[in-house]
Scaffold this active site. Structure first.
Site, PDB file in Angstrom:
ATOM      1  N   SER A  73      12.733   7.119   5.788  1.00  0.00           N
ATOM      2  CA  SER A  73      13.011   6.109   4.771  1.00  0.00           C
ATOM      3  C   SER A  73      14.034   6.638   3.784  1.00  0.00           C
ATOM      4  O   SER A  73      14.096   7.846   3.506  1.00  0.00           O
ATOM      5  CB  SER A  73      11.725   5.752   4.026  1.00  0.00           C
ATOM      6  N   TYR A 116       4.872   8.764  -1.146  1.00  0.00           N
ATOM      7  CA  TYR A 116       5.503   8.140   0.016  1.00  0.00           C
ATOM      8  C   TYR A 116       6.817   8.833   0.350  1.00  0.00           C
ATOM      9  O   TYR A 116       7.098   9.138   1.514  1.00  0.00           O
ATOM     10  CB  TYR A 116       5.738   6.659  -0.282  1.00  0.00           C
TER      11      TYR A 116
END
Length: 294
Positions: free
Chosen positions: A135, A147
Site C-alpha cells: 500500500s 496499517y
C-alpha cells in the site's frame, strides 16, 4: 492462465474479488479465500456461474495457511500462484491504539502473508509466482501507523523472498493499488490540507481496473520480473525505485561523539535529510540549516 491454480486471499470483496474473477476469466482455477465464508462462497459461485472454476475457502490465513494450500491441492492437484491480499485496516493515533486491534492487524497482514508464502512455496514449482498486496500507506499517511507498518513489512518481504525463491524459479512482486473499495471509501472522510489529496479521484477507479496487473504478474508474460514494487491506479503503472544503495550524502570520521554528529547534521548532512509522509514535510533541522538568504 490456462491450467494454473491460484489462491487469492481476502477475495470476498473489493480488490481480492476483482483479482479472483479476472484470474478465472483468464483461465485459472481459483481458490477464493475469505474469513467471511458467505462472501467467499458468493464470489466462487459467481465465477462458476460465469463458466469459470472456483472453490471457496474460509481459512484464517493467520492460523491455517496449511489448510488453505491443502484445499487448493485437493481441488486442483497443484498450486501455481498466490495473491496475499487479505488485510485489516483501521485508523488511530499512536497513543489511542488498542493493543488487541494492533496485534490482530499484524497477525493478518504480516503473519498471514508469511504463513501463506511458507505453505505455498513448499509445494509450488518452477514458474510459480506470488503477488503481495502492499500500500501507498507505507510512505506515510496520518493516523494509520499500524496499517502502514504492516504494508511496509510486505514490501520488505517481497524484496527478501524474491532472492530466496529465485533459484527455484518462483517470482515475488508487490503491488500498491489505488482503487475505490470499502476500505478506501471509509478513509475518504479524512480531512486534508493538501492541494491534491492522495486519494483524490479514487471514486472513478474500480478494483476491476487493477486486476489485469495481478493476472499479468502471475502469468508467464511477466517472466523475468521479480523483487519489484509496483504502484497502479488502473491507468498509470509505476515501478517504485529503491534508493538504499545509491550514493547518499555522507560524512566520514575516524571517531564520533554526539557533539560531532550534531555538527555533521548541522553541516553537510542537513541537505540530505528527506521529506517524510504524504505531505512531504521537511524536517525542521533541514529547514533551519539549508534556508537560503541571510
Amino acid at each position: 492462465m490456462d491450467g494454473r491454480a491460484v489462491v487469492v486471499t481476502g477475495a470476498g470483496r473489493g480488490l481480492g474479488r476483482a483479482y479472483a474473477r479476472h484470474l478465472a476469466e483468464s483461465g485459472a482455477s481459483v481458490v477464493v479465500n475469505d474469513v467471511d465464508a458467505a462472501e467467499a462462497a458468493a464470489v466462487a459461485a459467481g465465477i462458476t456461474a460465469a463458466g469459470g472454476t472456483a472453490t471457496a475457502s474460509d481459512h484464517d490465513v493467520s492460523a491455517d495457511a496449511d489448510g488453505l494450500v491443502e484445499l487448493c491441492l485437493s481441488a486442483y492437484g497443484r498450486l501455481d500462484g498466490l495473491v496475499n491480499n487479505a488485510g485489516l485496516y483501521h485508523e488511530a493515533l499512536p497513543w489511542e491504539e488498542d493493543p488487541a486491534r494492533m496485534r490482530r492487524t499484524v497477525l493478518v497482514n504480516v503473519l498471514g502473508a508469511l504463513n501463506c508464502q511458507a505453505a505455498a512455496t513448499r509445494v509450488m514449482g518452477e514458474g510459480g509466482a506470488i503477488v503481495n498486496a502492499s500500500s501507498g500507506g507505507m510512505f506515510g499517511f496520518p493516523q494509520v501507523s499500524t496499517y502502514a507498518a504492516t504494508k511496509g513489512a510486505l514490501a520488505a518481504l517481497t524484496y527478501s523472498s524474491a532472492l530466496d525463491l529465485d533459484e527455484r524459479g518462483i517470482r515475488v512482486n508487490a503491488v500498491s493499488p489505488m482503487a475505490y473499495t470499502r476500505m478506501t471509501a471509509s478513509a475518504l472522510g479524512r480531512s486534508s490540507t493538501l492541494d491534491s489529496p492522495p486519494l483524490a479521484g479514487i471514486e472513478d477507479r474500480p478494483p476491476e481496473a487493477i486486476a489485469p496487473l495481478v493476472t499479468f504478474l502471475l502469468s508467464d508474460l511477466a517472466a523475468g520480473i521479480t523483487g519489484q514494487f509496483l504502484r497502479f491506479d488502473g491507468q498509470k503503472v509505476s515501478v517504485v525505485t529503491t534508493s538504499a544503495f545509491t550514493d547518499h550524502p555522507n560524512v566520514t570520521a575516524d571517531e564520533w561523539t554526539p557533539q560531532a554528529l550534531a555538527a555533521a547534521f548541522d553541516g553537510p548532512l542537513a541537505a540530505g535529510l528527506q521529506p517524510y509522509g504524504m505531505t512531504r514535510r521537511e524536517p525542521a533541522r533541514k529547514s533551519r540549516h539549508t534556508r537560503a538568504g541571510p
